[in-house]
Design an enzyme around this catalytic site. Structure first.
Site, PDB file in Angstrom:
ATOM      1  N   SER A 454       0.814  -1.215   0.000  1.00 23.22           N
ATOM      2  CA  SER A 454       0.000   0.000   0.000  1.00 23.22           C
ATOM      3  C   SER A 454       0.847   1.264   0.000  1.00 23.22           C
ATOM      4  CB  SER A 454      -0.928  -0.004   1.211  1.00 23.22           C
ATOM      5  OG  SER A 454      -0.192   0.003   2.429  1.00 23.22           O
ATOM      6  N   ASP A 455       1.757   1.387   0.977  1.00 18.61           N
ATOM      7  CA  ASP A 455       2.507   2.645   1.079  1.00 18.61           C
ATOM      8  C   ASP A 455       3.560   2.779  -0.003  1.00 18.61           C
ATOM      9  OD1 ASP A 455       4.000   0.630   2.239  1.00 18.61           O
ATOM     10  OD2 ASP A 455       4.590   1.779   4.001  1.00 18.61           O
ATOM     11  N   CYS A 456       4.084   1.659  -0.495  1.00 15.66           N
ATOM     12  CA  CYS A 456       5.043   1.736  -1.607  1.00 15.66           C
ATOM     13  C   CYS A 456       4.357   2.266  -2.866  1.00 15.66           C
ATOM     14  CB  CYS A 456       5.661   0.364  -1.874  1.00 15.66           C
ATOM     15  SG  CYS A 456       6.560  -0.322  -0.479  1.00 15.66           S
ATOM     16  N   GLU A 459       3.598   6.108  -2.155  1.00 12.87           N
ATOM     17  CA  GLU A 459       4.752   7.004  -2.242  1.00 12.87           C
ATOM     18  C   GLU A 459       5.251   7.110  -3.680  1.00 12.87           C
ATOM     19  OE1 GLU A 459       5.383   8.853   0.111  1.00 12.87           O
ATOM     20  OE2 GLU A 459       4.759   7.838   1.943  1.00 12.87           O
TER      21      GLU A 459
END
Length: 725
Positions: A454-456, A459
């Site tokens: 999710s965060d990869c 970002e």
């Protein structure tokens, strides 16, 4: 093969070292592997790069720069150095070490599959393990932890396989530590699994890992598809191998290890008695009465009386199919360095030593290895390429330097790299192998590994949108692909409103009653994370600014849930607990950014004020912040003995995001960061930065460049490029 046997028979002398001028890092579209050159001709054709030298701890001979007095001057000096470490595809590489249980699984697998071990690898693995031996003589769960039965027994075994004599004074000291902890039978489950594979212990010492669990209907609350991805992908080959009770044939070395790893004669050990024996130092998450009862039933009732051959055969056949899909979907790179060697061994058992699967796995093991000044280690994944590259782009943009002709070529290469790493298809048999969709996502390392995070994804797409919006940058990633990334982000929200990492939570937290790892906490299912949630919030807010008409209602509902979760996750003291970085400083940075994005700042939000005050109350005398990894283990903020540039940068970013009104503590913090910058523009490595599963720390060496530059850039944009030194 002769070379392998020579090494294993103790021909490697003490304190040997390879010629570091012969090591080269090859980056093929984000796949990073180290190579040891053999001839002068090879060296001439493949010169050593500045990045090679830096990662190996060799002099880079980069020049001293004009001393920085202002934030932008400091950033410029930092980029002068860090840009030289950019690799040809456009990404940055680094070690991703810290855990001390990864190399043993690989080396034991090499040994039992009779994989030739290059001499240079053996020498440098030995060097690394001795470099990381604790003063008392053992090894811990991670590089900053105290000696444990797990770390000591596994790394001792690794050194013996690689040819170190049992009479080496360092090994004698290690044995003393291991015996004081009860010997190898007091290691956690993973110790007992690997030593049973090796034949040093008997399989009775290991609690059951029945592959039959994979035959459970999906509706069953404990079905493995509900587990956290790393847990289930380790359990998968482990259960296959356990069911086979596969053990390497007895060798002289195995006989010797049986004499060295235990506190009593091997022949007298009741291995079944020691299924639940564990050293107090290893017992971070004690097995529950529920798990102990289940294990008793499996050992005493199910296995001897109810487990028929047909049931076992069916379970092994299905787990083998799932293993094959994992290999196919990652081109044998696998999720990580724990299930990778286990999958290699499973292929060796099932298909034999000459199979393509075994050959390709052996090649892929190189993806996890890293060489540094201390020797060769095993990374926690096959790298952090996508993650660090996205953050670097953001740091430069925060400083207002994206349009600078000096740094545009660097950023353009980074953009090209991110374009190449977006996954544009879902996985083979995605539903059958319980994979979350991947189409449109970015992973943590590279596209080969192929696991969406999710965060990869957040970002990366954030960096792409912002950079491509600047005049002069090409639109390498078109609108439809950006929207695919948004679509995948919108799949990660849990009912709590928070976001998970690899996939939404599939099982109850009560699954931790079945946590058999002993050394890790919060490992059984996915959880909500302030860090992942904030990354998704920021990506969606930036996306909305550029694409206001796409899935508007879905995004608004998603954002509301995220912010509600961030608010609820705040503790009474104003802090947030971090799960991927150490710890409260890391999560607080993200949380304060989330609040700012929905209009909550120090000026108008009691939550933001409490978050800021939590930080201000813990500022150290020199102006910085330093947080110990013990915070992660205990859940209570624990100061480090020394301030850290990375954590100081995290706090500064959080304070600026929140609009903290007093600039004095921020200036003092940035002054400390600038004072620690070296004359050539670099910052030196300090304490470890990252964590997973509460108890194991992991390194993010590029953070010491990225986040100080981001903090300095944000300050310069808000307060001007004023003298701080």
């Amino acid at each position: 093969m002769a070379k392998q046997r020579k090494i294993q028979n103790g021909r490697i002398g003490k304190d040997r070292k390879t010629d570091y001028s012969k090591w080269r890092l090859l980056d093929e579209d984000g796949r990073q592997t180290w190579h040891y050159l053999r001839t002068d001709e090879e060296e001439k054709e493949w010169p050593q790069s500045t990045a090679d030298k830096y990662h190996l701890g060799m002099p880079t001979n980069l020049p001293d720069l004009a001393p920085a007095k202002t934030p932008l001057q400091s950033i410029d000096n930092g980029l002068e150095f860090f840009s030289k470490l950019q690799l040809p595809p456009g990404n940055w590489g680094c070690e991703y070490g810290g855990p001390m249980f990864l190399l043993p699984g690989l080396v034991i697998t090499w040994y039992v599959t009779e994989t030739p071990i290059p001499e240079a690898h053996s020498i440098e693995i030995i060097n690394y393990l001795f470099a990381r031996q604790e003063a008392e003589g053992g090894w811990g769960l991670h590089i900053e932890g105290e000696s444990t039965a797990f770390g000591t027994s596994m790394n001792y075994t690794t050194l013996r396989i690689l040819g170190v004599s049992a009479e080496d004074p360092r090994m004698i000291k290690a044995r003393g530590v291991l015996h004081s902890l009860g010997g190898a039978v007091c290691g956690p489950h993973w110790t007992k699994f690997w030593l049973s594979v090796l034949g040093v212990t008997k399989w009775e010492v290991a609690n059951p890992t029945p592959p039959e669990l994979w035959l459970l209907p999906d509706w069953v609350p404990i079905a493995p598809w509900r587990w956290w991805i790393h847990m289930r992908q380790v359990f998968l080959p482990m259960s296959f191998i356990w069911s086979k009770k596969w053990t390497y044939p007895e060798t002289t070395l195995i006989k010797e290890l049986r004499k060295e790893l235990f506190t009593e004669d091997y022949e007298k050990i009741d291995f079944a008695y020691h299924r639940n024996s564990i050293s107090p130092r290893d017992n971070y998450h004690p097995k529950t009465w529920v798990l102990n009862s289940l294990n008793w039933l499996l050992v005493n009732i199910y296995n001897p009386y109810l487990r028929t051959k047909s049931i076992a055969d069916s379970a092994e056949a299905w787990t083998w199919q799932l293993i094959k899909w994992e290999d196919q979907n990652t081109d044998f790179a696998n999720l990580g360095p724990v299930n990778g060697p286990m999958n290699l061994l499973a292929c060796y058992i099932q298909e034999g030593p000459s199979a393509y699967s075994v050959h390709r796995h052996r090649e892929r093991m190189e993806d996890f290895l890293w060489v540094k000044d201390e020797g060769m280690l095993m990374n926690g994944t096959n790298g952090v390429q996508n993650w660090d590259t996205a953050f670097l782009i953001q740091a430069v943009m925060e400083a207002g330097l994206a349009e600078s002709p000096k740094w545009k070529p660097m950023l353009l290469k980074a953009l090209e790299y991110l374009e190449s790493q977006q996954t544009l298809e879902n996985r083979v048999e995605q539903e059958k192998c319980y994979r979350h969709p991947t189409k449109g996502a970015w992973g943590f390392s590279n596209k080969d590994q192929g696991y969406a995070v999710s965060d990869c994804t957040a970002e990366a797409v954030k960096s792409v949108i912002l950079l491509q919006a600047i005049p002069g940058y090409p639109k390498l990633i078109p609108d439809d692909r950006i929207k695919l990334a948004i679509d995948i982000i919108l799949t990660y929200q849990n009912s709590s409103g928070g976001c998970a990492s690899y996939e939404p939570t599939r099982g109850s937290e009560y699954m931790e009653y079945l946590n058999a790892a002993e050394v890790f906490g919060r490992i059984m299912v996915e959880y909500d994370y302030p860090e992942c949630t904030t990354a998704c919030v920021t990506a969606l807010k930036i996306f909305q600014a550029h694409y206001p008409d796409y899935r508007t209602a879905d995004i608004e509902a998603f954002l509301k849930g995220c912010v509600d979760y961030i608010r609820k996750a705040q503790r009474p003291d104003g802090s947030w607990y971090g799960s991927w970085g150490i710890c409260f400083t890391y999560a607080g940075m993200f949380a304060l950014e989330s609040l700012r994005l929905i209009g909550e700042t120090y000026e108008n939000s009691e939550r933001a004020r409490r978050g800021c005050q939590f930080f201000i109350d813990r500022q150290m005398e020199d102006g910085g912040w330093g947080e110990s990894y013990r915070s992660c283990e205990t859940g209570v903020y624990t100061p480090h003995e020394k301030s850290q540039v990375v954590q100081t940068a995290w706090v500064v970013i959080g304070l600026i995001e929140a609009g903290y009104p007093d600039v004095a503590p921020i200036k003092k913090a940035l002054k400390m960061i600038m004072e620690r910058q070296q004359k050539n523009g670099e910052w030196l490595q300090e304490a470890i930065e990252g964590v997973f599963n509460k108890s194991c720390m992991i390194s993010y060496p590029n953070y010491k460049f990225i986040f100080p530059m981001k903090a300095l850039g944000m300050f310069s944009q808000k307060y001007g490029d004023i003298d701080l030194l």
